[in-house]
Write a protein that holds these residues in place. Sequence first.
Motif, PDB file in Angstrom:
ATOM      1  N   THR A 186      33.092  22.547  40.917  1.00 46.81           N
ATOM      2  CA  THR A 186      33.319  23.506  40.293  1.00 46.81           C
ATOM      3  C   THR A 186      32.504  24.734  41.155  1.00 46.81           C
ATOM      4  OG1 THR A 186      33.078  22.735  38.016  1.00 46.81           O
ATOM      5  CG2 THR A 186      32.569  25.158  38.082  1.00 46.81           C
ATOM      6  N   VAL A 187      33.432  25.592  41.366  1.00 45.64           N
ATOM      7  CA  VAL A 187      32.962  26.992  42.355  1.00 45.64           C
ATOM      8  C   VAL A 187      33.032  28.184  41.457  1.00 45.64           C
ATOM      9  CG1 VAL A 187      33.557  25.501  44.270  1.00 45.64           C
ATOM     10  CG2 VAL A 187      35.048  27.256  43.493  1.00 45.64           C
ATOM     11  N   PRO A 188      32.369  29.090  41.974  1.00 41.30           N
ATOM     12  CA  PRO A 188      32.556  30.459  41.288  1.00 41.30           C
ATOM     13  C   PRO A 188      33.560  31.277  41.833  1.00 41.30           C
ATOM     14  CG  PRO A 188      30.713  30.488  42.991  1.00 41.30           C
ATOM     15  CD  PRO A 188      31.155  29.049  42.984  1.00 41.30           C
ATOM     16  N   ASP A 189      34.247  32.322  41.077  1.00 39.95           N
ATOM     17  CA  ASP A 189      35.146  33.106  41.630  1.00 39.95           C
ATOM     18  C   ASP A 189      34.839  33.966  42.793  1.00 39.95           C
ATOM     19  OD1 ASP A 189      37.380  32.739  39.195  1.00 39.95           O
ATOM     20  OD2 ASP A 189      35.312  33.066  38.267  1.00 39.95           O
ATOM     21  N   GLY A 214      41.040  31.355  37.664  1.00 36.41           N
ATOM     22  CA  GLY A 214      40.964  32.527  38.630  1.00 36.41           C
ATOM     23  C   GLY A 214      42.304  32.786  38.953  1.00 36.41           C
ATOM     24  N   THR A 215      43.185  32.722  38.046  1.00 36.08           N
ATOM     25  CA  THR A 215      44.893  33.175  38.376  1.00 36.08           C
ATOM     26  C   THR A 215      45.178  34.236  37.853  1.00 36.08           C
ATOM     27  OG1 THR A 215      45.702  31.417  36.886  1.00 36.08           O
ATOM     28  CG2 THR A 215      45.326  30.794  38.988  1.00 36.08           C
ATOM     29  N   GLY A 216      44.516  34.807  36.859  1.00 36.37           N
ATOM     30  CA  GLY A 216      44.846  35.963  35.922  1.00 36.37           C
ATOM     31  C   GLY A 216      44.761  37.316  36.673  1.00 36.37           C
ATOM     32  N   LEU A 217      44.573  38.146  36.015  1.00 39.44           N
ATOM     33  CA  LEU A 217      44.774  39.717  36.439  1.00 39.44           C
ATOM     34  C   LEU A 217      43.265  40.314  36.512  1.00 39.44           C
ATOM     35  CD1 LEU A 217      47.698  41.131  34.595  1.00 39.44           C
ATOM     36  CD2 LEU A 217      47.683  39.867  36.634  1.00 39.44           C
ATOM     37  N   SER A 218      42.100  39.800  36.158  1.00 37.02           N
ATOM     38  CA  SER A 218      40.875  40.476  36.233  1.00 37.02           C
ATOM     39  C   SER A 218      40.352  40.698  37.700  1.00 37.02           C
ATOM     40  CB  SER A 218      39.626  39.660  35.466  1.00 37.02           C
ATOM     41  OG  SER A 218      39.363  38.448  36.253  1.00 37.02           O
ATOM     42  N   LYS A 219      39.369  41.301  37.916  1.00 33.78           N
ATOM     43  CA  LYS A 219      39.115  41.665  39.398  1.00 33.78           C
ATOM     44  C   LYS A 219      38.507  40.465  39.790  1.00 33.78           C
ATOM     45  CE  LYS A 219      38.278  46.397  38.597  1.00 33.78           C
ATOM     46  NZ  LYS A 219      37.226  47.752  38.795  1.00 33.78           N
ATOM     47  N   ARG A 220      37.764  39.278  39.259  1.00 38.47           N
ATOM     48  CA  ARG A 220      37.318  38.149  39.667  1.00 38.47           C
ATOM     49  C   ARG A 220      38.072  37.094  40.008  1.00 38.47           C
ATOM     50  NH1 ARG A 220      32.878  37.943  42.447  1.00 38.47           N
ATOM     51  NH2 ARG A 220      32.199  36.090  41.611  1.00 38.47           N
ATOM     52  N   ASP A 221      39.489  37.515  39.489  1.00 36.56           N
ATOM     53  CA  ASP A 221      40.626  36.174  39.683  1.00 36.56           C
ATOM     54  C   ASP A 221      40.973  36.501  41.062  1.00 36.56           C
ATOM     55  OD1 ASP A 221      40.048  35.153  37.246  1.00 36.56           O
ATOM     56  OD2 ASP A 221      41.567  36.579  36.278  1.00 36.56           O
ATOM     57  N   VAL A 222      40.819  35.403  41.887  1.00 39.84           N
ATOM     58  CA  VAL A 222      41.082  35.355  43.250  1.00 39.84           C
ATOM     59  C   VAL A 222      41.485  34.230  43.960  1.00 39.84           C
ATOM     60  CG1 VAL A 222      39.577  37.447  43.888  1.00 39.84           C
ATOM     61  CG2 VAL A 222      38.480  35.134  43.989  1.00 39.84           C
TER      62      VAL A 222
END
Length: 306
Positions: A186-189, A214-222
């Motif tokens: 498990t890793v952070p975004d 991490g596949t969505g539209l929020s700024k942290r999804d990368v």
Amino acid sequence: MVRVVSVAISEKKGMKKTPVQEAVLVEGFGIEGDAHGGKWHRQVSLLAEESINKMKAMGLDVSFGSFAENISTEGLELNKLPIGTLLKLGEDVLLSVSQIGKECHTRCAIYHQAGDCVMPKEGIFAYVLRGGTIKSGDSIEILDGLTAAVMTVSDKGSKGERIDTAGPKIQVLLAELGICTVETTTVPDDIEDIQNVLKDWINSGHDLIVTTGGTGLSKRDVTPEATLPLIEKQVPGIMEAVRYHTGKITDRAYLTRGMAGVAKDSLIINLPGSEKAVEESLEVISKFLVHGLDTLKGKAKDCGRK
């Protein structure tokens, strides 16, 4: 010697099983005539004779089947096997490990008698990938198969603030396809953190690398942004199929930005972050995933239709 030492069945759940001379395992179901058979991930249970002997040493009057295990084995540390490990029993039967241990919601008679029980800690469960007849004395062989690594991308998950259910669900669903999960993390975004793990896994030569989250539209999804620079060949059809079919369930599926592609000898697939979403996605992908991996490894005979 690694072998089967007992095969046992029961007609009802929640009771000890009775040893039989031989049993017929049915593909995608379990043992014929056993109450635990069915279209689920715990079709067959296994427990080592060495584990049963531990309980005997505590003074308990137990034998094969006492812990509701279908198959008792000798010479194999079952609870050390990765999810998805392929086990060949006898001449024909092929199992894929689907779960290590279990959570007991109610205490059985064995626990109350001894204050402990080995099945929740040392027993395992498996899918039946190929059926056949097994009996006591049959050999057990661990086979080489497709390998996978599963990464959960989550800020909260990496801090222990959120329980990950999507990653374990992926492991179980891959096991149903006979794919062994040999690494998880498990890793952070964070792009750098994601890429560091991906690079390591690509160099390790895992056949399949699956990320969740991490596949969505929020700024942290990368996650897609971390994946794309490492991919040599994109395979857009995989996620196109996922979005098309899961979009019939919820139109929010069209907002997921996951991608798929090949890096060296590994196929990388980005899945959404929820347990329900990965289950729906892998239901779509499962129809062609093994063929795609075999093609990547040079094992597939033909990519045309039958």
